[in-house]
Design a protein around this motif. Structure first.
Motif, PDB file in Angstrom:
ATOM      1  N   CYS A  91       0.799  -1.235   0.000  1.00 49.63           N
ATOM      2  CA  CYS A  91       0.000   0.000   0.000  1.00 49.63           C
ATOM      3  C   CYS A  91       0.830   1.283   0.000  1.00 49.63           C
ATOM      4  CB  CYS A  91      -0.978  -0.010   1.173  1.00 49.63           C
ATOM      5  SG  CYS A  91      -0.225   0.400   2.765  1.00 49.63           S
ATOM      6  N   GLY A  92       2.022   1.247   0.591  1.00 53.33           N
ATOM      7  CA  GLY A  92       2.824   2.469   0.654  1.00 53.33           C
ATOM      8  C   GLY A  92       2.314   3.495   1.656  1.00 53.33           C
ATOM      9  N   GLN A  93       1.326   3.131   2.462  1.00 53.21           N
ATOM     10  CA  GLN A  93       0.706   4.093   3.386  1.00 53.21           C
ATOM     11  C   GLN A  93       0.626   3.606   4.825  1.00 53.21           C
ATOM     12  OE1 GLN A  93      -3.065   4.672   1.438  1.00 53.21           O
ATOM     13  NE2 GLN A  93      -2.240   6.229   0.060  1.00 53.21           N
ATOM     14  N   CYS A  94       0.744   2.295   5.031  1.00 53.81           N
ATOM     15  CA  CYS A  94       0.579   1.766   6.391  1.00 53.81           C
ATOM     16  C   CYS A  94       1.867   2.003   7.203  1.00 53.81           C
ATOM     17  CB  CYS A  94       0.251   0.275   6.331  1.00 53.81           C
ATOM     18  SG  CYS A  94       1.619  -0.738   5.741  1.00 53.81           S
ATOM     19  N   CYS A  97       4.858   0.092   5.811  1.00 56.76           N
ATOM     20  CA  CYS A  97       5.405   0.694   4.586  1.00 56.76           C
ATOM     21  C   CYS A  97       6.132   2.013   4.863  1.00 56.76           C
ATOM     22  CB  CYS A  97       4.284   0.945   3.581  1.00 56.76           C
ATOM     23  SG  CYS A  97       3.712  -0.548   2.738  1.00 56.76           S
ATOM     24  N   CYS A 106       3.809  -5.408   4.917  1.00 59.18           N
ATOM     25  CA  CYS A 106       2.571  -4.636   4.683  1.00 59.18           C
ATOM     26  C   CYS A 106       1.369  -5.582   4.698  1.00 59.18           C
ATOM     27  CB  CYS A 106       2.661  -3.932   3.326  1.00 59.18           C
ATOM     28  SG  CYS A 106       1.097  -3.147   2.826  1.00 59.18           S
TER      29      CYS A 106
HETATM   30 ZN   LIG Z   1       1.501  -1.023   3.478  1.00 59.93          ZN
END
Ligand SMILES: [Zn+2]
Ligand SMILES: [Zn+2]
Length: 358
Positions: A91-94, A97, A106
């Protein structure tokens, strides 16, 4: 693969509509790795059966709803020989990440052939075509890299690239690799490329030990043909009585961990990468094996897209390594049950899949 322990079934799927940014890959080769045997045994949790196994695969871009660019930034075209990073939807957001910078942990991450359900479509390599959804990391296979070498390395090479990073192999290091499956064999080759001074391997059967030597191992020891104390003595005799600088566990055995902490020198490093499934506890004496020994132990889970790109670069630059020899035999879709049985019994190093073979 309809469910654990059930025979593989051949099913027909409609040709998928391509969303913008998606592509359809005509599969040339996929593989049967140790994970596929674990999937067949039902040893991984959270697998949405039925699945189309085969996470690492290679093929030709059949159709593209473009424009789409490869991970190197260059535009991809229909007809390109291509490979893709099997991990997607990271996701690049959690917190994993962003805060911890550990994207392989992730919770949104999905993997082709493992955590993608066949109910959603062609998300696996044991199929004539693979649906590459928007956002999947795709790379053109360089002209110098054959499909056979790419798939011979396969997922084992991606894992080994991450292992080498975690192990921080420096020129001159002595290394011992536990396990001579695809991961262990690729780790041996990468340690050799990284300038390791001496490389030990422990495993079986004999043909894999022979391949371990050709991948770069100086000393390949049979697990069944030697005792724990004999191996310890041999390693100490060849390392000034100290043990090796780095041990890499790619065996997936609880006993291997108990032995690994004795083979590494004081102040050395131990990277655990073979315990992809729970094989039970290992017994370690924290005083002798970790604290007093000043040992550094590191886990290694999955791989990231940069490891995928590095693997392709390594294949391009080190064509003299016999990567393709890891892929022992190629099976058609109709013989996948046999392929799984051969992989399970370790009759061959790695089974490959050609879904277009008759
Ligand atoms: Zn993530
Ligand atoms: Zn695999």
């Amino acid at each position: 693969m309809p469910a654990p322990r059930q025979p593989i079934e051949i099913r027909e799927f409609p040709r998928p509509d391509l969303a913008p940014g998606a592509a359809l890959l005509r599969t040339r080769r996929s593989e049967v790795c140790g994970t596929d045997v674990h999937l067949w045994h039902g040893r991984l949790s959270g697998v949405p059966y039925p699945i189309i196994p085969g996470h690492v695969s290679a093929g030709v871009l059949d159709s593209i709803h473009g424009p789409i660019a490869g991970l190197d930034g260059a535009e991809l075209r229909e007809g390109d020989r291509a490979v893709f990073f099997d991990v997607h939807r990271t996701c690049g957001q959690c917190r994993a990440c962003t805060v911890h910078r550990t994207p392989t942990r992730c919770p949104s991450r999905r993997v082709y052939g493992i955590t993608d359900s066949a109910a959603e479509g062609l998300y696996g390599g044991w199929a004539q075509h693979i649906y590459l959804e928007p956002g999947v990391g795709i790379a053109r296979l360089p002209d110098a890299v054959s499909v056979e070498d790419y798939i011979g390395g396969g997922c084992g090479l991606l894992t080994a690239v991450h292992i080498r990073e975690r192990a921080a192999i420096a020129p001159g290091d002595s290394v011992l690799v536990q396990g001579v499956g695809a991961v262990g064999l690729c780790a041996i080759a990468l340690c050799r490329i990284a300038g390791a001074s001496s490389i030990f391997a422990i495993g079986d059967p004999a043909p894999r030990l022979e391949l371990a030597r050709r991948m770069g191992a100086d000393h390949a020891l049979s697990l069944a043909g030697t005792t724990v104390s004999e191996r310890l003595q041999m390693v100490r005799d060849l390392t000034n009585g100290e043990g090796v600088d780095v041990v890499i566990e790619a065996a997936g055995s609880a006993r291997a961990v108990e032995e690994g902490v004795t083979l590494v020198r004081d102040g050395g490093r131990y990277v655990i990468a073979g315990h992809y499934t729970d094989v039970g506890p290992s017994s370690i004496n924290a005083h002798h094996h970790i604290n007093r020994k000043h040992l550094e132990i590191r886990g290694c889970w999955g791989s990231e897209s940069r490891h995928f790109l590095e693997a392709i670069q390594i294949l391009e630059e080190h064509g003299s390594v016999p990567w393709r020899d890891i892929g022992a035999r190629t099976y058609p879709l109709s013989a996948l049950n046999e392929a799984l049985a051969d992989a399970e019994a370790m009759r061959i190093t790695k089974a490959l899949v050609d879904p277009w073979a008759g």
